[in-house]
Design an enzyme around this catalytic site. Structure first.
Site, mmCIF file in Angstrom:
data_model
loop_
_atom_site.group_PDB
_atom_site.id
_atom_site.type_symbol
_atom_site.label_atom_id
_atom_site.label_comp_id
_atom_site.label_asym_id
_atom_site.label_seq_id
_atom_site.Cartn_x
_atom_site.Cartn_y
_atom_site.Cartn_z
ATOM 1 N N LYS A 9 0.853 -1.188 0.000
ATOM 2 C CA LYS A 9 0.000 0.000 0.000
ATOM 3 C C LYS A 9 0.883 1.230 0.000
ATOM 4 O O LYS A 9 1.998 1.212 0.519
ATOM 5 C CB LYS A 9 -0.882 0.024 1.265
ATOM 6 C CG LYS A 9 -2.109 0.884 1.145
ATOM 7 C CD LYS A 9 -3.235 0.166 0.428
ATOM 8 C CE LYS A 9 -4.456 1.027 0.249
ATOM 9 N NZ LYS A 9 -5.577 0.277 -0.333
ATOM 10 N N GLY A 19 -26.273 2.287 0.733
ATOM 11 C CA GLY A 19 -25.336 3.077 -0.073
ATOM 12 C C GLY A 19 -25.439 2.702 -1.537
ATOM 13 O O GLY A 19 -25.154 1.565 -1.918
ATOM 14 N N GLY A 30 -23.803 4.291 -4.167
ATOM 15 C CA GLY A 30 -22.771 5.020 -4.902
ATOM 16 C C GLY A 30 -22.315 4.173 -6.073
ATOM 17 O O GLY A 30 -23.106 3.420 -6.666
ATOM 18 N N VAL A 87 -20.460 1.446 -6.386
ATOM 19 C CA VAL A 87 -20.622 -0.014 -6.278
ATOM 20 C C VAL A 87 -22.091 -0.381 -6.028
ATOM 21 O O VAL A 87 -22.654 -1.241 -6.718
ATOM 22 C CB VAL A 87 -19.739 -0.590 -5.140
ATOM 23 C CG1 VAL A 87 -19.978 -2.082 -4.982
ATOM 24 C CG2 VAL A 87 -18.259 -0.311 -5.405
#
Ligand code: NAI
Length: 361
Positions: A82, A182, A184, A186
């Site tokens: 990361k 949610g 959004g 996805v």
């Protein structure tokens, strides 16, 4: 010697931490390589206004290790890593900073492959790609997978099917009550898959306009955001923010399955234990939300990204989730632990195979 960095690295056996600094660009970034047993470390670039360096290092360490497990369980030939940039993406991000970071990533020679995360966009990756081919999540016009939300949603859909098969004997969503929290990037795509297969979908979003628009587009019910997790449904699908499985929400859940894309849904591990005790089947988030990283890695194949091949691999999340359930049952452990076992088993077996190739025992 009392070193917080080395003791943190030793705790979960991290390989490298790379600090990237360029004063005139205001660039301060940290790249963590957790484990490269399975291949180059892959993970996104997060930009966040961390208050302290320690907070940034800790976040990068935690996220990189998470990627090792996610990539291993997804059957990818890559380890975990990361990158975090210390800064406010709205204020501090610019072309020079992004290109500067990309040059550091290039210097690592391909042990770190990367793409979008919180605070970075596909357009940012396009800028960075000018400096390094190791920026893999790029638009389709650059030979990359483009936006990953559709693939992520498809993977979550496969996870839901696997959980339905376990709970009800059939993977078909038709007639099943499913609550999506949610809508959004996805969540909206997931609603499309579910509505197309005849599920009875209810959605909620704190953005009321968005919720109404998605509700009208797919002819699904809209609930209040504070209600969505406590509906009496077969599946609750968190696709918004993390830590939604906590002491308070667990008292209120009435679903039989939890399966969604949101990262870090368990506020703490013990909430995974509590779900197990309540006999609510929990699909570990990193197992079912791997569609995006699977697509990103596909673009590393010779010849570049191939959508059909990538989506076939994303569809295997159905089987992976089935394997997680099988381990959970065989070992009498919660699914979040079973997912870790699956990932650890794969890493151990590949390490063993590599030791044979090296002439070891
Ligand atoms: P997004 O930002 O496009 O959508 C999130 C939606 O949730 C927004 O519409 C927002 O208004 C809504 N929301 C926020 N708080 C809410 C609440 N309390 N109740 C109801 N709705 C709420 O994000 P995206 O890309 O769809 O990602 C959703 C989740 O999945 C995030 O946790 C993300 O980290 C995770 N994820 C996304 C991947 C991707 O490919 N985009 C890959 C893997 C994980």
């Amino acid at each position: 010697m009392n070193s917080f960095i080395f003791s943190s690295m030793e705790q979960y056996d991290y390989e490298n931490i790379v600090f990237c600094q360029e004063k005139t660009l205001g660039l301060k970034a940290i790249i963590v390589i957790h484990d490269t047993t399975l291949g180059p470390a892959a993970g996104g670039i997060r930009m966040w206004p961390y208050e302290t360096e320690q907070e940034a290092i800790n976040d990068a360490l935690r996220l990189a290790r998470g990627m090792t497990y996610k990539n291993a369980a997804a059957g990818l030939a890559c380890g975990g890593g990361k990158c975090v940039i210390i800064g406010d993406p709205k204020r501090d991000k610019n072309e020079a900073l992004l290109r500067g970071l990309a040059r550091f990533i290039q210097r690592l020679g391909g042990i770190f492959l990367t793409g979008v995360d919180v605070g970075t966009t596909l357009q940012d990756m396009e800028v960075m790609r000018q400096e390094s081919p190791y920026i893999v999540t790029v638009p389709e016009s650059w030979g990359g997978p483009g936006d990953s939300a559709g693939a992520t949603a498809f993977g979550v859909f496969q996870g839901i099917r696997a959980c339905l098969k376990e709970r009800f004997g059939s993977p078909l969503p038709q007639g099943r009550a499913i609550a999506v929290q949610g809508v959004g990037a996805v969540g909206k795509e997931l609603v499309r898959y579910l509505a197309e297969t005849g599920a009875m979908v209810t959605i909620a979003d704190i953005d009321q306009e968005k919720a109404q628009a998605v509700g009208a587009q797919y002819h699904v019910n809209v609930a209040a955001p504070e209600e969505i997790h406590r509906l009496d449904v077969d599946v609750y699908s968190p696709c918004a923010m993390g830590a939604v499985l906590n002491d308070r929400s667990l008292e209120e859940l009435r679903c039989k399955i939890v399966c969604g894309s949101a990262n870090n849904q368990l506020a703490e591990d013990r909430h995974g234990d509590m779900l197990y005790q309540k006999e609510i089947l929990y699909a570990p988030d990193y197992i079912v939300s791997a569609g995006g990283v699977i697509c990103g890695m596909d673009s590393m194949n010779p010849g570049g990204f191939n959508r059909q091949r990538a989506m076939e691999k994303v569809a295997q999340i159905y089987r992976t989730m089935g394997n997680v359930i099988a381990i959970s049952q065989a070992q009498n452990i919660p699914t979040y632990r079973a997912a870790d076992v699956l990932a650890e088993q794969r890493i151990a077996s590949v390490r063993q195979a590599k030791s044979i190739a090296m002439g070891g025992a």
